[in-house]
Design a protein around this motif. Structure first.
Motif, PDB file in Angstrom:
ATOM      1  N   GLY A   7       0.835  -1.201   0.000  1.00 25.95           N
ATOM      2  CA  GLY A   7       0.000   0.000   0.000  1.00 25.95           C
ATOM      3  C   GLY A   7       0.866   1.245   0.000  1.00 25.95           C
ATOM      4  O   GLY A   7       1.648   1.477   0.925  1.00 25.95           O
ATOM      5  N   ILE A  11      -0.234   7.356   3.541  1.00 33.79           N
ATOM      6  CA  ILE A  11       0.682   6.993   4.633  1.00 33.79           C
ATOM      7  C   ILE A  11       1.752   6.005   4.152  1.00 33.79           C
ATOM      8  O   ILE A  11       2.887   6.029   4.633  1.00 33.79           O
ATOM      9  N   GLY A  12       1.407   5.150   3.185  1.00 33.98           N
ATOM     10  CA  GLY A  12       2.384   4.172   2.691  1.00 33.98           C
ATOM     11  C   GLY A  12       3.570   4.858   2.036  1.00 33.98           C
ATOM     12  O   GLY A  12       4.735   4.485   2.254  1.00 33.98           O
ATOM     13  N   PHE A  34      -2.729  -0.112  -7.352  1.00 36.68           N
ATOM     14  CA  PHE A  34      -2.676   1.111  -8.157  1.00 36.68           C
ATOM     15  C   PHE A  34      -1.212   1.271  -8.597  1.00 36.68           C
ATOM     16  O   PHE A  34      -0.360   1.783  -7.861  1.00 36.68           O
ATOM     17  N   ALA A  69      -5.368   0.138   2.293  1.00 35.05           N
ATOM     18  CA  ALA A  69      -6.679   0.577   2.793  1.00 35.05           C
ATOM     19  C   ALA A  69      -7.133  -0.396   3.892  1.00 35.05           C
ATOM     20  O   ALA A  69      -6.791  -1.586   3.872  1.00 35.05           O
ATOM     21  N   THR A  70      -7.913   0.131   4.851  1.00 37.76           N
ATOM     22  CA  THR A  70      -8.271  -0.618   6.060  1.00 37.76           C
ATOM     23  C   THR A  70      -8.873  -1.994   5.760  1.00 37.76           C
ATOM     24  O   THR A  70      -8.537  -2.972   6.437  1.00 37.76           O
ATOM     25  N   ALA A  72      -8.230  -4.102   3.671  1.00 38.60           N
ATOM     26  CA  ALA A  72      -7.235  -5.119   3.261  1.00 38.60           C
ATOM     27  C   ALA A  72      -6.369  -5.576   4.440  1.00 38.60           C
ATOM     28  O   ALA A  72      -5.606  -6.546   4.312  1.00 38.60           O
ATOM     29  N   LEU A  76      -3.884  -9.175   4.815  1.00 34.89           N
ATOM     30  CA  LEU A  76      -2.443  -8.945   4.655  1.00 34.89           C
ATOM     31  C   LEU A  76      -1.683  -9.298   5.939  1.00 34.89           C
ATOM     32  O   LEU A  76      -0.575  -9.861   5.877  1.00 34.89           O
ATOM     33  N   GLU A  90      -0.751  -0.602   9.806  1.00 35.17           N
ATOM     34  CA  GLU A  90      -1.378   0.649  10.201  1.00 35.17           C
ATOM     35  C   GLU A  90      -2.690   0.359  10.942  1.00 35.17           C
ATOM     36  O   GLU A  90      -3.331  -0.651  10.712  1.00 35.17           O
ATOM     37  N   PRO A  92      -6.676   0.935  11.659  1.00 39.93           N
ATOM     38  CA  PRO A  92      -7.060  -0.055  12.657  1.00 39.93           C
ATOM     39  C   PRO A  92      -6.760  -1.468  12.162  1.00 39.93           C
ATOM     40  O   PRO A  92      -6.443  -1.654  10.984  1.00 39.93           O
ATOM     41  N   GLY A 117      -0.028   0.369  14.163  1.00 42.26           N
ATOM     42  CA  GLY A 117       0.516   1.722  14.018  1.00 42.26           C
ATOM     43  C   GLY A 117      -0.187   2.829  14.779  1.00 42.26           C
ATOM     44  O   GLY A 117      -0.803   3.705  14.162  1.00 42.26           O
ATOM     45  N   TYR A 158     -12.188   7.314   0.718  1.00 47.54           N
ATOM     46  CA  TYR A 158     -11.519   6.967   1.980  1.00 47.54           C
ATOM     47  C   TYR A 158     -12.553   6.944   3.113  1.00 47.54           C
ATOM     48  O   TYR A 158     -12.594   6.008   3.919  1.00 47.54           O
ATOM     49  N   HIS A 172      -7.288   7.167  17.575  1.00 44.92           N
ATOM     50  CA  HIS A 172      -5.959   7.624  18.031  1.00 44.92           C
ATOM     51  C   HIS A 172      -6.067   8.254  19.422  1.00 44.92           C
ATOM     52  O   HIS A 172      -5.203   8.052  20.269  1.00 44.92           O
TER      53      HIS A 172
HETATM   54  N1  LIG Z   1      -1.339   6.087  11.899  1.00 46.78           N
HETATM   55  C1  LIG Z   1      -1.633   7.124  11.152  1.00 46.78           C
HETATM   56  O1  LIG Z   1      -1.291   8.237  11.490  1.00 46.78           O
HETATM   57  C2  LIG Z   1      -2.376   6.939   9.860  1.00 46.78           C
HETATM   58  C3  LIG Z   1      -2.494   8.035   8.996  1.00 46.78           C
HETATM   59  C4  LIG Z   1      -3.149   7.841   7.768  1.00 46.78           C
HETATM   60  C5  LIG Z   1      -3.675   6.604   7.465  1.00 46.78           C
HETATM   61  N2  LIG Z   1      -3.557   5.571   8.344  1.00 46.78           N
HETATM   62  C6  LIG Z   1      -4.113   4.245   8.017  1.00 46.78           C
HETATM   63  O2  LIG Z   1      -3.371   3.769   6.904  1.00 46.78           O
HETATM   64  C7  LIG Z   1      -4.234   3.091   5.993  1.00 46.78           C
HETATM   65  C8  LIG Z   1      -4.096   3.712   4.604  1.00 46.78           C
HETATM   66  O3  LIG Z   1      -4.513   5.052   4.690  1.00 46.78           O
HETATM   67  P1  LIG Z   1      -4.141   6.107   3.531  1.00 46.78           P
HETATM   68  O4  LIG Z   1      -4.603   7.406   4.021  1.00 46.78           O
HETATM   69  O5  LIG Z   1      -2.735   5.948   3.100  1.00 46.78           O
HETATM   70  O6  LIG Z   1      -5.118   5.594   2.367  1.00 46.78           O
HETATM   71  P2  LIG Z   1      -4.964   5.787   0.791  1.00 46.78           P
HETATM   72  O7  LIG Z   1      -6.330   5.537   0.262  1.00 46.78           O
HETATM   73  O8  LIG Z   1      -4.257   7.055   0.460  1.00 46.78           O
HETATM   74  O9  LIG Z   1      -3.982   4.598   0.347  1.00 46.78           O
HETATM   75  C9  LIG Z   1      -4.314   3.238   0.453  1.00 46.78           C
HETATM   76  C10 LIG Z   1      -3.514   2.500  -0.627  1.00 46.78           C
HETATM   77  O10 LIG Z   1      -3.690   1.081  -0.382  1.00 46.78           O
HETATM   78  C11 LIG Z   1      -3.718   0.472  -1.657  1.00 46.78           C
HETATM   79  N3  LIG Z   1      -4.271  -0.878  -1.481  1.00 46.78           N
HETATM   80  C12 LIG Z   1      -5.580  -1.233  -1.362  1.00 46.78           C
HETATM   81  N4  LIG Z   1      -5.650  -2.580  -1.220  1.00 46.78           N
HETATM   82  C13 LIG Z   1      -4.379  -3.061  -1.220  1.00 46.78           C
HETATM   83  C14 LIG Z   1      -3.810  -4.352  -1.115  1.00 46.78           C
HETATM   84  N5  LIG Z   1      -4.571  -5.449  -0.965  1.00 46.78           N
HETATM   85  N6  LIG Z   1      -2.465  -4.484  -1.168  1.00 46.78           N
HETATM   86  C15 LIG Z   1      -1.674  -3.386  -1.317  1.00 46.78           C
HETATM   87  N7  LIG Z   1      -2.169  -2.135  -1.422  1.00 46.78           N
HETATM   88  C16 LIG Z   1      -3.500  -1.979  -1.381  1.00 46.78           C
HETATM   89  C17 LIG Z   1      -4.546   1.430  -2.521  1.00 46.78           C
HETATM   90  O11 LIG Z   1      -4.363   1.209  -3.910  1.00 46.78           O
HETATM   91  C18 LIG Z   1      -3.986   2.776  -2.052  1.00 46.78           C
HETATM   92  O12 LIG Z   1      -2.902   3.200  -2.853  1.00 46.78           O
HETATM   93  C19 LIG Z   1      -5.647   3.174   6.578  1.00 46.78           C
HETATM   94  O13 LIG Z   1      -5.925   1.954   7.232  1.00 46.78           O
HETATM   95  C20 LIG Z   1      -5.569   4.300   7.592  1.00 46.78           C
HETATM   96  O14 LIG Z   1      -6.426   4.085   8.701  1.00 46.78           O
HETATM   97  C21 LIG Z   1      -2.903   5.715   9.518  1.00 46.78           C
END
Ligand SMILES: NC(=O)c1ccc[n+]([C@@H]2O[C@H](COP(=O)([O-])OP(=O)(O)OC[C@H]3O[C@@H](n4cnc5c(N)ncnc54)[C@H](O)[C@@H]3O)[C@@H](O)[C@H]2O)c1
Length: 334
Positions: A7, A11-12, A34, A69-70, A72, A76, A90, A92, A117, A158, A172
């Motif tokens: 991902g 955040i990734g 993607f 994304a959550t 998944a 994973l 990450e 939840p 996370g 999202y 959080h």
């Molecule tokens: N701890 C923190 O501060 C924090 C901050 C932001 C997001 N998050 C968590 O991180 C996660 C992602 O959030 P985000 O804001 O980056 O979302 P985002 O929508 O920007 O990115 C998610 C990415 O995951 C990819 N994806 C979906 N299914 C997948 C799979 N099976 N294998 C690999 N990649 C896959 C999507 O294509 C997308 O690029 C969420 O669960 C969110 O709760 C945590």
């Protein structure tokens, strides 16, 4: 060590940048359905691109970071554990508590470490607050106020996949209240409203919420959240005891404007998002994960920890919908 990232969204990609700067990390291999997101991370941080999560797990990685994304997360986490690879996921754990509990059951007895996370546990201000509470210097606590205000809502897709503001954002606050006070939440009462982006209401979610939590020693915690805070990304905690009071986040980049005459504080450029507010905390969190991978420390945030914050989010969601106080025992039993 070699680390996989699954991902590469908001955040990734940020974790890829942080990991690429850690001494312990020699190489990265990444996957995202993607393709452009994976390619961009590869170009920016010198990562290899794999075709799928399975290909990442088969690419000789020592540890894997799940930032997909959550919905998944459960699949994973389980794939990594089955492959015997330490996993950072990450928050939840899952979109629903039922799925989160299934993940916990499925990994019970496994020696493969899992870190969830909750980055605030690695922020110096929150670390200092926890130490102050533990030292007894505040006296008996009576009130905690925890605030998380986002500058603007995330995209509609999202929000739709997030499980709602309590499970996605307030969680959080719930985790850090437990971690700083060392107490458990027994009961909540939550309210929420929608006067901002239409797509949040259409998704059945609230854009602004408040929750009152009663802790098991009688401390009252007040949690405030919004997806709309034009002045910036506002994360704060105030902790009041009978002897002293302290604040986390009361510094020059706090996104608030004083209207008191002669007061120039806070004078800095306001925090604009979580990457800016928590840069050092994310670095410390992922450094901790490399130590977990190396076997020199245990997970600093287990699935059990993460699910405790999840039950509080569950209780707040029910409280908001039914306009009544809800105990944690009630949602655990349902
Ligand atoms: N701890 C923190 O501060 C924090 C901050 C932001 C997001 N998050 C968590 O991180 C996660 C992602 O959030 P985000 O804001 O980056 O979302 P985002 O929508 O920007 O990115 C998610 C990415 O995951 C990819 N994806 C979906 N299914 C997948 C799979 N099976 N294998 C690999 N990649 C896959 C999507 O294509 C997308 O690029 C969420 O669960 C969110 O709760 C945590």
């Amino acid at each position: 060590m070699r680390i996989g990232i699954l991902g590469l969204g908001r955040i990734g990609a940020f974790h890829a940048e942080t990991l690429s700067g850690l001494d312990a990390v020699e190489s990265l291999v990444v996957a995202d359905p993607f393709a452009a997101a994976a390619k961009s991370a590869a170009e920016r941080f010198g990562a290899e691109v794999a075709d799928s999560p399975e290909a990442v797990l088969a690419a000789g990685v020592d540890g894997v970071v799940v930032a997909a994304a959550t919905d998944a997360h459960p699949g994973l986490i389980l794939a990594a554990v089955e492959a015997g690879i330490p996993v950072f996921c990450e928050k939840p754990v899952a979109r629903t508590m039922a799925e989160g509990v299934e993940v916990l059951k499925a990994v019970a007895g496994s020696a493969v470490p899992i870190q969830i996370g909750y980055n605030r546990r690695f922020d110096t201000g929150f670390v200092n607050a926890r130490a102050a509470v533990r030292s007894g210097e505040l006296g008996t606590l009576h009130t905690v106020r925890s605030t998380t205000l986002d500058p603007a809502p995330p995209p509609a897709a999202y929000i739709a996949a997030s499980g709602g503001i309590f499970r996605d954002c307030s969680v959080h606050d719930f985790d850090i209240i437990r971690w700083v006070t060392g107490r458990e939440v027994t009961e909540v009462y939550a309210v929420g409203g929608n006067r901002g982006a239409d797509f949040i209401k259409e998704a059945g979610d609230a854009d602004t919420t408040g929750a009152i939590l009663t802790l098991d020693d009688g401390t009252i915690a007040v949690v405030s959240n919004s997806r709309h805070n034009a002045r910036g990304y506002d994360v704060r905690m105030e902790i009041h005891g009978f002897t002293d009071s302290i604040a986390v986040g009361l510094e020059d980049k706090l996104p608030l404007r004083s209207v008191e005459p002669g007061v120039t504080f806070p004078a800095g450029t306001p925090h604009d998002f979580f990457m800016d507010r928590f840069t050092a905390a994310y670095r410390a969190e992922l450094t901790a994960f490399t130590e977990v991978v190396a076997g020199t420390r245990t997970s600093p945030c287990t699935i059990e920890d993460a699910l405790e914050a999840g039950w509080i989010a569950e209780a707040c969601t029910l409280s908001l919908h039914e306009h009544r106080p809800v105990t944690i025992a009630e949602v655990r039993a349902s």
